[in-house]
Design a protein around this motif. Structure first.
Motif, PDB file in Angstrom:
ATOM      1  N   LEU A  17       0.819  -1.215   0.000  1.00 29.66           N
ATOM      2  CA  LEU A  17       0.000   0.000   0.000  1.00 29.66           C
ATOM      3  C   LEU A  17       0.851   1.262   0.000  1.00 29.66           C
ATOM      4  N   GLU A  18       2.014   1.210   0.609  1.00 30.32           N
ATOM      5  CA  GLU A  18       2.893   2.383   0.636  1.00 30.32           C
ATOM      6  C   GLU A  18       3.344   2.763  -0.772  1.00 30.32           C
ATOM      7  N   LEU A  19       3.718   1.776  -1.565  1.00 28.70           N
ATOM      8  CA  LEU A  19       4.123   2.057  -2.941  1.00 28.70           C
ATOM      9  C   LEU A  19       2.941   2.597  -3.740  1.00 28.70           C
ATOM     10  N   ARG A  20       1.775   2.048  -3.538  1.00 26.53           N
ATOM     11  CA  ARG A  20       0.599   2.546  -4.250  1.00 26.53           C
ATOM     12  C   ARG A  20       0.344   4.009  -3.905  1.00 26.53           C
ATOM     13  N   LYS A  21       0.507   4.371  -2.640  1.00 22.94           N
ATOM     14  CA  LYS A  21       0.327   5.768  -2.232  1.00 22.94           C
ATOM     15  C   LYS A  21       1.352   6.665  -2.928  1.00 22.94           C
ATOM     16  N   LEU A  22       2.595   6.199  -2.993  1.00 23.57           N
ATOM     17  CA  LEU A  22       3.635   6.977  -3.671  1.00 23.57           C
ATOM     18  C   LEU A  22       3.312   7.168  -5.151  1.00 23.57           C
ATOM     19  N   LEU A  23       2.806   6.118  -5.783  1.00 24.08           N
ATOM     20  CA  LEU A  23       2.468   6.202  -7.196  1.00 24.08           C
ATOM     21  C   LEU A  23       1.296   7.139  -7.436  1.00 24.08           C
ATOM     22  N   ALA A  29       4.882  10.928 -15.452  1.00 25.23           N
ATOM     23  CA  ALA A  29       5.651   9.713 -15.720  1.00 25.23           C
ATOM     24  C   ALA A  29       6.980   9.710 -14.980  1.00 25.23           C
ATOM     25  N   GLU A  30       7.626  10.859 -14.910  1.00 26.88           N
ATOM     26  CA  GLU A  30       8.924  10.927 -14.226  1.00 26.88           C
ATOM     27  C   GLU A  30       8.783  10.628 -12.741  1.00 26.88           C
ATOM     28  N   GLY A  31       7.721  11.111 -12.120  1.00 28.65           N
ATOM     29  CA  GLY A  31       7.476  10.835 -10.712  1.00 28.65           C
ATOM     30  C   GLY A  31       7.190   9.371 -10.457  1.00 28.65           C
ATOM     31  N   ARG A  32       6.397   8.752 -11.347  1.00 24.95           N
ATOM     32  CA  ARG A  32       6.114   7.318 -11.212  1.00 24.95           C
ATOM     33  C   ARG A  32       7.380   6.497 -11.383  1.00 24.95           C
ATOM     34  N   GLU A  33       8.192   6.867 -12.387  1.00 19.86           N
ATOM     35  CA  GLU A  33       9.444   6.146 -12.607  1.00 19.86           C
ATOM     36  C   GLU A  33      10.362   6.264 -11.399  1.00 19.86           C
ATOM     37  N   ALA A  34      10.426   7.446 -10.806  1.00 24.26           N
ATOM     38  CA  ALA A  34      11.271   7.642  -9.631  1.00 24.26           C
ATOM     39  C   ALA A  34      10.772   6.804  -8.454  1.00 24.26           C
ATOM     40  N   ALA A  35       9.459   6.757  -8.253  1.00 25.58           N
ATOM     41  CA  ALA A  35       8.895   5.958  -7.160  1.00 25.58           C
ATOM     42  C   ALA A  35       9.172   4.473  -7.376  1.00 25.58           C
ATOM     43  N   LEU A  36       9.011   4.002  -8.607  1.00 23.30           N
ATOM     44  CA  LEU A  36       9.291   2.597  -8.909  1.00 23.30           C
ATOM     45  C   LEU A  36      10.781   2.284  -8.729  1.00 23.30           C
ATOM     46  N   GLY A  40      12.697  -0.334  -6.124  1.00 25.81           N
ATOM     47  CA  GLY A  40      13.355  -1.485  -6.735  1.00 25.81           C
ATOM     48  C   GLY A  40      12.528  -2.173  -7.805  1.00 25.81           C
ATOM     49  N   PHE A  41      11.570  -1.444  -8.403  1.00 20.76           N
ATOM     50  CA  PHE A  41      10.686  -2.025  -9.421  1.00 20.76           C
ATOM     51  C   PHE A  41      10.770  -1.292 -10.751  1.00 20.76           C
ATOM     52  N   HIS A  42      11.880  -0.666 -11.076  1.00 16.79           N
ATOM     53  CA  HIS A  42      11.927   0.144 -12.294  1.00 16.79           C
ATOM     54  C   HIS A  42      11.702  -0.706 -13.544  1.00 16.79           C
ATOM     55  N   PHE A  43      10.834  -0.209 -14.420  1.00 17.05           N
ATOM     56  CA  PHE A  43      10.595  -0.810 -15.736  1.00 17.05           C
ATOM     57  C   PHE A  43      10.025   0.276 -16.638  1.00 17.05           C
ATOM     58  N   THR A  44      10.120   0.052 -17.936  1.00 19.41           N
ATOM     59  CA  THR A  44       9.573   1.001 -18.908  1.00 19.41           C
ATOM     60  C   THR A  44       8.150   0.587 -19.279  1.00 19.41           C
ATOM     61  N   ASN A  45       7.429   1.489 -19.931  1.00 18.04           N
ATOM     62  CA  ASN A  45       6.092   1.146 -20.415  1.00 18.04           C
ATOM     63  C   ASN A  45       6.147  -0.010 -21.402  1.00 18.04           C
ATOM     64  N   GLU A  46       7.168  -0.031 -22.225  1.00 17.01           N
ATOM     65  CA  GLU A  46       7.321  -1.111 -23.206  1.00 17.01           C
ATOM     66  C   GLU A  46       7.538  -2.455 -22.505  1.00 17.01           C
ATOM     67  N   TRP A  75      -2.846   0.134 -13.617  1.00 16.93           N
ATOM     68  CA  TRP A  75      -1.579   0.694 -14.083  1.00 16.93           C
ATOM     69  C   TRP A  75      -1.789   1.528 -15.349  1.00 16.93           C
ATOM     70  N   ASN A  76      -2.605   1.048 -16.272  1.00 16.59           N
ATOM     71  CA  ASN A  76      -2.877   1.814 -17.482  1.00 16.59           C
ATOM     72  C   ASN A  76      -3.547   3.147 -17.149  1.00 16.59           C
ATOM     73  N   PHE A  77      -4.419   3.153 -16.164  1.00 12.25           N
ATOM     74  CA  PHE A  77      -5.044   4.399 -15.734  1.00 12.25           C
ATOM     75  C   PHE A  77      -3.991   5.370 -15.183  1.00 12.25           C
ATOM     76  N   LEU A  78      -3.098   4.855 -14.331  1.00 15.14           N
ATOM     77  CA  LEU A  78      -2.067   5.715 -13.746  1.00 15.14           C
ATOM     78  C   LEU A  78      -1.142   6.302 -14.800  1.00 15.14           C
ATOM     79  N   ARG A  79      -0.820   5.522 -15.791  1.00 14.57           N
ATOM     80  CA  ARG A  79       0.120   6.027 -16.797  1.00 14.57           C
ATOM     81  C   ARG A  79      -0.575   6.749 -17.944  1.00 14.57           C
TER      82      ARG A  79
END
Length: 81
Positions: A17-23, A29-36, A40-46, A75-79
Motif C-alpha cells: 500500500l505504501e508504494l501505491r500511495k507513492l504512485l 511519468a517521471e514521478g512514477r518512474e522515480a517511485a518505482l 526497486g521495481f523500475h521498468f519502462t512502459n514497453e 496501471w494503465n489508468f495511472l500512466r
C-alpha cells in the motif's frame, strides 16, 4: 532484469500500500518512474506491455485473471492509457 520487476510489482500490487500511495502522489511519468526505481521495481512502459500476455497466461483461475486485469487496468489508468 526489468521485466522481472513487472512480475514482482504485480505480485505486490495488493499488499504494498505504501508504494501505491507513492504512485498516486507522483507527478507524471517521471514521478512514477522515480517511485518505482526507489522501490526497486523500475521498468519502462514497453517492458510492462511486453509482460501483459506473459502474466495473463500464468493465471490458473478466472479469479486470478480478474485480479490481473484489475492490476493492468489500474496501471494503465495511472500512466494515462
Amino acid at each position: 532484469m526489468t521485466q522481472d520487476n513487472v512480475r514482482r510489482f504485480y505480485e505486490q500490487f495488493e499488499t504494498n500500500l505504501e508504494l501505491r500511495k507513492l504512485l498516486y502522489a507522483a507527478e507524471g511519468a517521471e514521478g512514477r518512474e522515480a517511485a518505482l526505481r526507489e522501490a526497486g521495481f523500475h521498468f519502462t512502459n514497453e517492458e510492462f506491455d511486453s509482460m501483459v500476455d506473459v502474466l495473463h497466461v500464468k493465471c490458473q483461475t478466472h479469479e486470478e485473471a480478474e485480479r490481473f486485469f484489475e492490476f493492468r487496468n489500474w496501471w494503465n489508468f495511472l500512466r494515462g492509457n
